[in-house]
Design a protein around this motif. Structure first.
Motif, PDB file in Angstrom:
ATOM      1  N   ALA A  57       0.840  -1.204   0.000  1.00 40.44           N
ATOM      2  CA  ALA A  57       0.000   0.000   0.000  1.00 40.44           C
ATOM      3  C   ALA A  57       0.875   1.253   0.000  1.00 40.44           C
ATOM      4  N   MET A  58       1.913   1.235   0.850  1.00 36.94           N
ATOM      5  CA  MET A  58       2.773   2.420   0.923  1.00 36.94           C
ATOM      6  C   MET A  58       3.474   2.669  -0.414  1.00 36.94           C
ATOM      7  N   THR A  59       3.908   1.579  -1.067  1.00 31.98           N
ATOM      8  CA  THR A  59       4.593   1.733  -2.359  1.00 31.98           C
ATOM      9  C   THR A  59       3.661   2.383  -3.383  1.00 31.98           C
ATOM     10  N   LEU A  60       2.429   1.883  -3.459  1.00 33.24           N
ATOM     11  CA  LEU A  60       1.505   2.432  -4.460  1.00 33.24           C
ATOM     12  C   LEU A  60       1.063   3.848  -4.115  1.00 33.24           C
ATOM     13  N   ARG A  61       0.915   4.152  -2.835  1.00 32.94           N
ATOM     14  CA  ARG A  61       0.539   5.522  -2.438  1.00 32.94           C
ATOM     15  C   ARG A  61       1.623   6.510  -2.878  1.00 32.94           C
TER      16      ARG A  61
END
Ligand code: HAM
Length: 434
Positions: free
Chosen positions: A347-351
């Motif tokens: 999630a953090m990568t895509l955000r």
């Protein structure tokens, strides 16, 4: 017993489901104002009470009946009932009139008036306003009206009537006041007590009294346009010429006097007949004496304020389009702790790439997680469990079709997701073409 908390009467909450309406107006108004060369200004929510007495005027409804005033130690402060006074105070105090003129600012702020609430009339409401200081020229009046008009048009509103008038300068005002006094004196006993006191102090204020009796009497009162001095008359003619030149339709309405005392010369209101009694979606005008009244070097100025709540009512009545609320791009369902941890890092990568991504923070089973993803109308869902972690491959589900593709959870994850997201974006368009 616990209290059942209620919002104060005459105020509104803007909940997430509705905030896109506000954001639409804020975005369009801001972008349009910037195109006209205006920059944003932010001023305090409260000012010294004296500021509003001097600007809005002691005989106005706003000052006499509607201000929220608090005493704090030895000082008295008032929640701003409008944006112009505080903005001019800030322009003077920060020396902005010493910079290149005209000084052009816009603001988006809450205002407070203790009025009787009804549709389109609140005790806390919001205004988008713009002010220009430095120009006495009538093309500045046309420019301000053009800005307000352009914002209204870009919101998709139609059938909005622009009413204009000139209320002259102090010189023409004195003859007009005498004529008004003579007219109202003959019916003094019928006027409301506030208007009786206004007869001597400021008879123009009787013209916008909210009492139906005073309003009825005011209908046949003399009109200011018959009392304009040569300079104010020429100014008004030039404003009309420029509006016509800019293709802006207007109606001359000699009854408009506005509810605030600082105005001189041009005044205007935008009226929408689709939203009931509170039909004025915005108004403004020139106020050439205000800056000197507040201690600044004499400087002509003018501006307008648009009521956001009334703009929203009008846009809803006319079924105008609002920007769509942002949708979730990906919901990651996880089964077990290791999968949850993977979901958090993905999630953090895509955000970081700009996507809107959620995962389960409730400790729920897979079924309620899927249900929640459906409620969010997430574009994609990814399911992570022990198998997916072991193989490093998971199924990315496109929710609109139910189609699934394999996606590697390794280094190229964000690139693969980006490709899938672009493909999803264009799938509807290509369907439409084929
Ligand atoms: P105003 O006409 O008092 O002017 O207010 C501007 C707009 O604010 C109104 O046209 C209306 O849309 C909205 N409004 C006013 N009162 C309420 C309320 N109680 N509830 C909901 N909306 C309301 C001014 O305030 C001036 N400062 C405008 C201006 C700027 N003139 C020169 N520069």
């Amino acid at each position: 017993m616990a209290m059942t908390a209620q919002r104060p009467y005459g105020t509104e909450d803007v909940i997430p489901r509705n905030v896109n309406k506000w954001q639409t107006i804020e975005r369009v108004a801001r972008e349009t104002a910037e195109k006209f060369g205006f920059s944003e200004i932010r001023v305090p929510t409260f000012e010294q009470t004296e500021l509003f007495l001097r600007s809005v005027g002691e005989t106005t409804d706003v000052v006499q009946k509607e201000m929220y005033t608090v005493s704090a130690r030895e000082s008295t402060f008032t929640l701003r009932p409008e944006g112009t006074a505080g903005t001019m105070r800030a322009i003077i105090q920060n020396g902005l009139l010493g910079d290149a003129l005209p000084c052009r600012v816009y603001y988006n702020l809450s205002c407070f008036r203790h009025e009787r609430p009804q549709a389109g009339r609140l005790r806390e409401f919001h205004q988008f306003g713009a002010e220009m200081a430095g120009s006495p020229h009538p093309c500045a009046d046309a420019e301000m009206i053009a800005l307000a008009n352009n914002i209204i048009a870009r919101l998709g509103l139609s059938n909005i009537s622009l009413n204009i008038n000139s209320i002259g300068c102090p010189q023409c005002r004195s003859a007009y006041h005498a004529a008004l006094r003579e007219y109202f004196s003959s019916r003094e006993t019928e006027l409301c007590p506030t208007c009786i006191s206004r007869l001597a102090a400021n008879p123009m204020r009787i013209l916008d009294c909210k009492s139906p009796v005073c309003g009825g009497i005011a209908k046949d009162a003399p009109v200011i346009l018959d009392y304009l001095c040569d300079e104010c008359s020429e100014h008004f003619e030039a404003v009309k010429k420029y509006l016509t030149l800019m293709g802006i339709q207007y109606k001359i309405n000699p009854k408009i006097v506005r509810g605030l005392d600082y105005y001189t010369k041009t005044v205007f209101e935008f009226i929408c007949s689709d939203i009931g009694a509170q039909s004025t979606i915005g108004g403004g005008g020139r106020y050439d004496g205000l800056i000197s009244e507040l201690g600044g070097a004499p400087t002509p100025a003018l501006g307008f304020g648009l009521g956001l709540e009334r703009l929203i009512l009008a846009m809803m009545a006319q079924e105008c389009e609002f920007i769509q609320p942002a949708r979730c791009d990906l919901f990651i369902c996880s089964m077990g702790d290791a999968a949850l941890e993977k979901a958090m890092t993905l999630a953090m990568t895509l955000r970081d790439e700009g996507y809107r991504v959620e995962y389960d923070v409730m400790g729920r089973n897979i079924k309620p997680q899927m249900k929640y993803a459906g409620k969010l109308s997430s574009r994609f869902v990814l399911v992570l469990g022990d198998d997916e972690l072991a193989t490093g491959i998971a199924k990315l589900k496109l929710m609109s079709t139910g189609e699934q593709t394999d996606i590697s959870l390794g280094e190229s994850f964000e690139k693969q997701f980006g490709d899938a997201a672009i493909a999803e974006m264009f799938s509807g368009v290509l369907d439409g073409i084929s």
